[in-house]
Design a protein around this motif. Structure first.
Motif, mmCIF file in Angstrom:
data_model
loop_
_atom_site.group_PDB
_atom_site.id
_atom_site.type_symbol
_atom_site.label_atom_id
_atom_site.label_comp_id
_atom_site.label_asym_id
_atom_site.label_seq_id
_atom_site.Cartn_x
_atom_site.Cartn_y
_atom_site.Cartn_z
ATOM 1 N N ALA A 67 1.466 9.708 2.910
ATOM 2 C CA ALA A 67 1.249 11.217 2.727
ATOM 3 C C ALA A 67 2.074 11.949 1.803
ATOM 4 O O ALA A 67 1.909 13.363 1.542
ATOM 5 C CB ALA A 67 1.668 11.897 4.211
ATOM 6 N N ASP A 68 3.258 11.244 1.258
ATOM 7 C CA ASP A 68 4.007 11.876 0.162
ATOM 8 C C ASP A 68 3.753 11.228 -1.090
ATOM 9 O O ASP A 68 3.958 9.936 -1.325
ATOM 10 C CB ASP A 68 5.627 11.439 0.579
ATOM 11 N N ALA A 69 3.373 12.019 -1.930
ATOM 12 C CA ALA A 69 3.041 11.747 -3.512
ATOM 13 C C ALA A 69 4.246 11.019 -4.277
ATOM 14 O O ALA A 69 4.010 9.837 -4.971
ATOM 15 C CB ALA A 69 2.483 12.727 -4.336
ATOM 16 N N GLU B 212 4.552 2.476 -2.693
ATOM 17 C CA GLU B 212 3.679 2.002 -1.733
ATOM 18 C C GLU B 212 2.742 1.021 -2.372
ATOM 19 O O GLU B 212 2.189 0.210 -1.634
ATOM 20 C CB GLU B 212 3.016 3.207 -1.025
ATOM 21 N N ILE B 213 2.188 1.299 -3.585
ATOM 22 C CA ILE B 213 1.543 0.441 -4.224
ATOM 23 C C ILE B 213 2.291 -1.173 -4.175
ATOM 24 O O ILE B 213 1.436 -1.991 -4.098
ATOM 25 C CB ILE B 213 1.139 0.621 -5.610
ATOM 26 N N ARG B 214 3.339 -1.087 -4.556
ATOM 27 C CA ARG B 214 4.265 -2.245 -4.475
ATOM 28 C C ARG B 214 3.801 -3.107 -3.222
ATOM 29 O O ARG B 214 3.856 -4.502 -2.803
ATOM 30 C CB ARG B 214 5.444 -2.229 -4.917
ATOM 31 N N ARG B 215 4.296 -2.258 -2.116
ATOM 32 C CA ARG B 215 4.058 -2.763 -0.890
ATOM 33 C C ARG B 215 2.780 -3.350 -0.517
ATOM 34 O O ARG B 215 2.683 -4.342 0.209
ATOM 35 C CB ARG B 215 4.188 -1.659 0.201
ATOM 36 N N ALA B 216 1.568 -2.615 -0.728
ATOM 37 C CA ALA B 216 0.403 -3.061 -0.707
ATOM 38 C C ALA B 216 0.071 -4.322 -1.119
ATOM 39 O O ALA B 216 -0.573 -5.116 -0.696
ATOM 40 C CB ALA B 216 -0.747 -2.062 -0.937
ATOM 41 N N LEU B 217 0.647 -4.513 -2.407
ATOM 42 C CA LEU B 217 0.331 -5.685 -3.402
ATOM 43 C C LEU B 217 1.006 -6.873 -2.469
ATOM 44 O O LEU B 217 0.605 -7.967 -2.463
ATOM 45 C CB LEU B 217 1.053 -5.490 -4.635
ATOM 46 N N ARG C 190 -9.484 12.361 2.673
ATOM 47 C CA ARG C 190 -10.242 13.528 3.053
ATOM 48 C C ARG C 190 -9.899 14.528 3.867
ATOM 49 O O ARG C 190 -10.243 15.625 3.871
ATOM 50 C CB ARG C 190 -11.749 13.052 3.235
ATOM 51 N N ARG C 191 -9.140 14.043 4.755
ATOM 52 C CA ARG C 191 -8.458 14.943 5.884
ATOM 53 C C ARG C 191 -7.076 15.410 5.447
ATOM 54 O O ARG C 191 -6.236 16.046 6.125
ATOM 55 C CB ARG C 191 -8.304 14.194 6.996
ATOM 56 N N ALA C 192 -6.684 15.329 4.135
ATOM 57 C CA ALA C 192 -5.508 15.775 3.607
ATOM 58 C C ALA C 192 -3.938 15.103 4.202
ATOM 59 O O ALA C 192 -3.141 15.982 4.505
ATOM 60 C CB ALA C 192 -5.352 17.465 3.413
ATOM 61 N N LYS C 193 -4.531 13.999 4.669
ATOM 62 C CA LYS C 193 -3.306 13.029 5.304
ATOM 63 C C LYS C 193 -2.796 12.024 4.316
ATOM 64 O O LYS C 193 -1.945 11.621 4.869
ATOM 65 C CB LYS C 193 -4.005 12.695 6.684
ATOM 66 N N ALA C 194 -3.308 11.855 3.046
ATOM 67 C CA ALA C 194 -2.773 10.930 2.381
ATOM 68 C C ALA C 194 -3.029 11.353 0.840
ATOM 69 O O ALA C 194 -3.844 12.017 0.436
ATOM 70 C CB ALA C 194 -3.502 9.575 2.419
ATOM 71 N N ALA C 195 -1.894 11.467 0.111
ATOM 72 C CA ALA C 195 -1.840 12.050 -1.162
ATOM 73 C C ALA C 195 -2.383 10.894 -2.289
ATOM 74 O O ALA C 195 -2.552 11.455 -3.353
ATOM 75 C CB ALA C 195 -0.215 12.323 -1.373
ATOM 76 N N PHE C 196 -2.391 9.752 -2.001
ATOM 77 C CA PHE C 196 -3.057 8.965 -2.756
ATOM 78 C C PHE C 196 -3.527 7.682 -2.003
ATOM 79 O O PHE C 196 -3.438 7.382 -0.824
ATOM 80 C CB PHE C 196 -1.751 8.283 -3.897
ATOM 81 N N ASN C 197 -4.117 6.891 -2.705
ATOM 82 C CA ASN C 197 -4.824 5.412 -1.947
ATOM 83 C C ASN C 197 -4.023 4.540 -2.812
ATOM 84 O O ASN C 197 -4.407 3.932 -4.069
ATOM 85 C CB ASN C 197 -6.114 5.438 -2.448
ATOM 86 N N PRO C 198 -3.053 3.490 -1.912
ATOM 87 C CA PRO C 198 -2.199 2.759 -2.741
ATOM 88 C C PRO C 198 -3.204 1.386 -3.085
ATOM 89 O O PRO C 198 -2.736 0.730 -3.836
ATOM 90 C CB PRO C 198 -1.514 2.375 -1.761
#
Length: 409
Positions: free
Chosen positions: A143-145, A151-156, A188-196
């Motif tokens: 939710a926080d840009a 978060e990309i690092r965590r997803a990796l 789409r629901r303004a609950k995520a600022a990015f897609n990690p």
């Protein structure tokens, strides 16, 4: 009373006391905050009303999630996630995962087994995330840009685990697709600022090539058609398998495209078609198509689309809806291809394989004529002794025989 005015000793309450407290205190507070009492409240709504402590108390002292607890106080279980154990503690993430699955079930109308498969993959991702990062607060972090890089690092790290555990590239890509679609839903629901996970596939050498172009067999198409309990469902099977249309073409079919009279019934396509303007011969199923039009014409407000939708600005259903309806039929009919529900593309592939078989049968018949003419090549007969109209007529007759065996056999 609100949680901000009085200290609530959550840990000292028994489950029965928590249930009474919910009914006497929390439900009225939620109603005052504008939450519909007929709908199951989300964790964030409970927290905003000042009662976030109940989730911790349920988890630590009663081995329950808020979702489990709400069932005990009269709320219906989530339609696609009933009693599902996510294996994580973050209530916000659980709420959003269940909301996403309900959207797939209710709005996109995906087959139940498809929703359950996506649920399993998302749960696996969330559990691994919790194991390697301490907690699965996927939603709050996205939710926080300013969190994007971390978060990309965590997803990796999570996909490093999946890359090791999963056997095939196809499996890894399916996990990635499902997780990415969840984050897109949040966006789409303004609950995520990015897609990690948007570009994570570029980090790995995963191949998207399919091992083969799997197609439906004739007996499977027969079972799909038999499972269709309405005129509309039958037409989906015909359009994909007997006419070889793409799912977006099926969704947008309009009477203005149809030429049903005469000896050459066909569908006309303009410049919008992927491979340009042209026609598709209606070799089989014209009577079914006419019956569908007659039924729709009973509605004075009908727009002319064969698959109308009052909720869509286009006036017709989407290609995704065609896919979902096709897969629900496959689920009802018990049809699988390589262990998975078939896609609409496999219906189109069935058309191609059937047409190739029809042409093979035609050539075998012409071989007899060629032999009588002293030739070993049936193409000589096709080219030198049959007019273009006769060649087209023979092709259609042999293809019609193939389709009749499938749809009427």
């Amino acid at each position: 009373m609100s949680g901000g005015q009085t200290t609530i000793r959550w840990s000292r309450m028994s489950l029965e006391e928590l249930q009474s407290f919910w009914t006497d205190e929390i439900e009225p507070a939620l109603e005052r905050a504008g939450v519909d009492r007929e709908e199951r409240p989300a964790y964030q709504q409970v927290a905003d009303a000042g009662y976030s402590g109940i989730a911790y108390a349920l988890r630590e002292h009663h081995d329950m999630t808020l979702t489990d607890f709400l069932v005990t106080v009269g709320y219906e279980e989530p339609g696609s996630s009933a009693s599902y154990q996510w294996g994580i503690e973050d209530e916000t993430t659980i709420d959003e995962l269940e909301s996403y699955l309900e959207t797939l079930d209710r709005r996109r109308q995906l087959a139940r087994s498809t929703v359950q498969t996506k649920q399993s993959r998302l749960a696996t991702y969330a559990r691994i995330y919790r194991e390697v990062h301490g907690q699965a607060d996927l939603v709050d972090r996205a939710a926080d840009a300013t969190n994007e890089s971390d978060e990309i690092r965590r997803a990796l790290v999570v996909f490093d685990e999946l890359n090791y555990e999963l056997g095939t590239d196809a499996s890894k890509l399916r996990y990635l697709s499902d997780v990415s679609q969840f984050y897109e839903h949040l966006g789409r629901r303004a609950k995520a600022a990015f897609n990690p996970v948007e570009h994570i596939d570029e980090e790995y050498n995963w191949s998207r090539e399919e091992p083969d172009n799997a197609a439906l067999a004739g007996r499977q198409v027969s079972r799909l058609y038999d499972a269709a309990e309405s005129q509309s469902k039958e037409l989906v099977v015909l359009a994909l398998c007997a006419w070889g249309l793409r799912r977006n073409e099926v969704a947008a079919l309009h009477t203005s495209q149809l030429v049903l009279e005469g000896e050459d019934p066909h569908i006309e396509f303009g410049d919008e078609r992927k491979n340009g303007p042209g026609t598709v011969a209606l070799i089989y199923g014209v009577s079914d198509l006419s019956d569908r039009i007659d039924r729709l014409e009973e509605d004075p407000g009908w727009s002319g689309y064969l698959f109308p939708s009052s909720r869509s600005s286009s006036g017709h259903i989407t290609g995704e809806t065609v896919q979902a309806r096709f897969q629900r039929l496959a689920e009802d009919a018990g049809v699988r291809v390589q262990g998975e529900l078939p896609t609409s593309k496999m219906g189109r592939r069935f058309w191609y394989t059937t047409y190739n078989q029809a042409m093979k049968n035609l050539r075998e018949n012409l071989d007899v004529i060629a032999a009588e003419q002293g030739s070993s090549d049936s193409s000589v007969v096709m080219k030198n002794y049959l007019s273009e109209e006769e060649r087209r007529q023979y092709r259609r007759e042999f293809m019609r025989e193939q389709l009749e065996d499938v749809f009427e056999g």
